[in-house]
Design an enzyme around this catalytic site. Structure first.
Site, short mmCIF file in Angstrom:
data_model
loop_
_atom_site.label_atom_id
_atom_site.label_comp_id
_atom_site.label_asym_id
_atom_site.label_seq_id
_atom_site.Cartn_x
_atom_site.Cartn_y
_atom_site.Cartn_z
N GLU A 1 0.83 -1.20 0.00
CA GLU A 1 0.00 0.00 0.00
C GLU A 1 0.87 1.25 0.00
O GLU A 1 1.77 1.39 0.83
CB GLU A 1 -0.89 0.04 1.25
CG GLU A 1 -1.86 -1.12 1.36
CD GLU A 1 -2.59 -1.11 2.71
OE1 GLU A 1 -3.77 -1.48 2.73
OE2 GLU A 1 -1.96 -0.76 3.73
N CYS A 2 0.62 2.16 -0.90
CA CYS A 2 1.20 3.49 -0.93
C CYS A 2 2.73 3.44 -0.80
O CYS A 2 3.42 3.14 -1.76
CB CYS A 2 0.56 4.38 0.12
SG CYS A 2 0.68 6.15 -0.24
N GLY A 3 3.29 3.73 0.37
CA GLY A 3 4.74 3.69 0.52
C GLY A 3 5.33 2.34 0.19
O GLY A 3 6.41 2.24 -0.40
N MET B 1 5.42 2.10 -3.51
CA MET B 1 6.54 2.87 -4.04
C MET B 1 7.84 2.06 -3.97
O MET B 1 8.61 2.00 -4.93
CB MET B 1 6.70 4.17 -3.25
CG MET B 1 5.57 5.17 -3.41
SD MET B 1 5.72 6.55 -2.24
CE MET B 1 7.27 7.30 -2.79
N GLY C 1 -0.57 -0.86 -4.86
CA GLY C 1 -1.04 0.42 -5.38
C GLY C 1 -1.08 1.47 -4.28
O GLY C 1 -0.76 1.20 -3.12
#
Length: 462
Positions: A335-337, A340, A433
């Site tokens: 998720e998110c970080g 990335m 994502g």
């Protein structure tokens, strides 16, 4: 149906920046000093405020979000269950509101702190900023309380006000608004919490946090009407909820979960839901550990990986370990970080490319502004780790970074808007994502995730 008498208060405000977190931390510090057993909760999807709650109480703090949990009756019941389970055996529960009290999705109050107070039957204390205002403060208080007939606003605390000003206007504020004053906090510039692009800095980054809490507690002990607040909290009606009908998991799986300075955004009850389906959570650090622990699945939560980009890049053995595990079929939610970090590269502001985990072909980078912010509903365009094709789940996005490979396995529909965009990289057993999810609001997704981990364990034991 469990029922508990739980004294409780929600601390809310007319807008962000009024000092809700400061007041809540002050109250929790006072409770700690009194050896009063308390539970802390946060309205909405925010990760950072609960970190402050945890640092004060040294116990977990829990999110109550009526969009992520569901605005229908089961979702409201889940919110009451989370509140009741963690508040049971406690002397009081303190709920911190989000944004402005009535601010919800779009122009409405859906999923707002107001809706949460209504769903949980919680009395509300309004924090108002006392700077630069006299009698007008009463108009603000009266307007907020009367805006909805069932506002539940019963008292107020004036923040950042001089003691002499408070003493002079208190009776006027009470008389004109019809609300009870529960005290004030003086302006304390040395006790503010710094912010960055995703809101407040995390509690662990404030070196003098304990000193700040001590000063806030000293001030609150002299200026807040604690007996009146406890009296108001005891007016809350009994809390009831339904327990889900779940069979005990046949066996457990080992789920590695990234927890360090770079990856720290998790919902405590979301993790409990994973445990209820048979997950044993194994914490590890992508920053400091050399490889993944022995595990059957991987959960990379959000956080601030961009602040530790160089160190993550230098830890090549961890990147290789994660890359190999996912290529071998290990289920992974990022998720998110965490999403990335799975990219091939992180592009620094000077253009330098730092190698990261190398699972997702592309690069991620920080932008000059907020990319996506708010609630979304994800609809799967194909079968994925968490969702079958055509099924949906609720989620939340809040990020300043961008990606050259955001994915298109789902469509994200922004709540309260006609906007939509492709999202989620999903291939094999990877679901990655920007959206954050709460498994308590989508238990079927938790079941699919842990089921995939269980299947992977069987495969690797052959």
């Amino acid at each position: 149906m469990p029922i508990t008498d739980l004294p409780r208060l929600m601390v809310a405000a007319a807008s962000s920046g009024s000092g809700k977190t400061t007041v809540v931390c002050t109250l929790l510090e006072l409770l700690r000093r009194r050896s009063c057993q308390a539970a802390a909760f946060k309205s909405g999807p925010d990760y950072i405020d609960p970190m402050f709650h945890r640092r004060v109480l040294d116990t977990p703090s829990y999110n109550l979000d009526l969009f992520l949990l569901g605005r229908n009756e089961p979702g409201r019941d889940t919110a009451c269950r989370i509140l009741g389970r963690h508040g049971r055996q406690k002397e009081i529960a303190i709920l911190e509101g989000a944004m402005g009290y009535y601010d919800g999705i779009g122009m409405g109050s859906e999923a707002s702190a107001y809706e949460l107070a209504s769903a949980t039957g919680t009395p509300v204390v309004l924090v108002v900023d006392g700077r630069g205002s006299a009698l007008t403060l009463a108009a603000v208080l009266k307007g907020m309380a009367a805006f909805r007939k069932d506002s539940r606003i019963a008292g107020f605390i004036v923040n950042r006000v001089k003691p002499m000003v408070y003493a002079r206007y208190r009776r006027a504020w009470e008389g004109e608004s019809g609300l009870r004053s529960l005290g004030y906090l003086p302006d304390m510039p040395d006790c503010t919490f710094s912010s960055r692009h995703l809101g407040l800095v995390t509690a662990s980054e404030i070196a003098d946090l304990q000193d700040i809490l001590r000063k806030l507690g000293d001030a609150g002990r002299m200026s807040l009407d604690w007996s009146a607040m406890m009296g108001l909290a005891r007016t809350a009606p009994p809390l009831s909820w339904k327990e889900p009908d779940m069979a005990a998991p046949a066996d457990t799986v080992r789920l590695a979960i990234a927890r360090d300075e770079a990856f720290c955004f998790y919902y405590e009850d979301s993790l409990d839901t994973l445990r209820s389906y048979g997950a044993e959570l194994i914490p590890f650090s992508p920053l400091h550990d050399g490889s993944l622990p022995d595990c059957d699945g991987l959960y990379l939560g959000g956080g601030y990986p961009e602040l530790y980009a160089q160190n993550l890049s230098r830890n090549g053995s961890m990147s290789a370990s994660i890359r190999q595990a996912i290529r071998q079929g290990m289920p992974c939610l990022a998720e998110c970080g965490g999403f990335m970090y799975l990219h091939d590269y992180y592009r620094c502001q000077d253009g330098q490319l730092l190698p990261w985990a190398g699972v997702i072909s592309g690069e991620t980078y920080m932008t000059g502004g907020l990319r996506h912010f708010g609630y979304v509903t994800l609809e799967a365009r194909t079968d994925t780790l968490l969702l079958p094709r055509g099924k949906t789940l609720t989620a939340h996005e809040f990020h300043y970074s961008g990606s050259t490979a955001s994915g298109s396995s789902c469509t994200a529909y922004k709540a309260g808007s006609s906007r939509q965009w492709p999202a989620i990289v999903a291939s094999g057993r990877l679901f990655a994502g920007y959206p954050h999810i709460h498994f308590s609001g989508c238990p079927d997704c938790a079941s699919r995730f842990i089921g995939a981990c269980r299947q992977f364990r069987k495969e690797r034991m052959r």
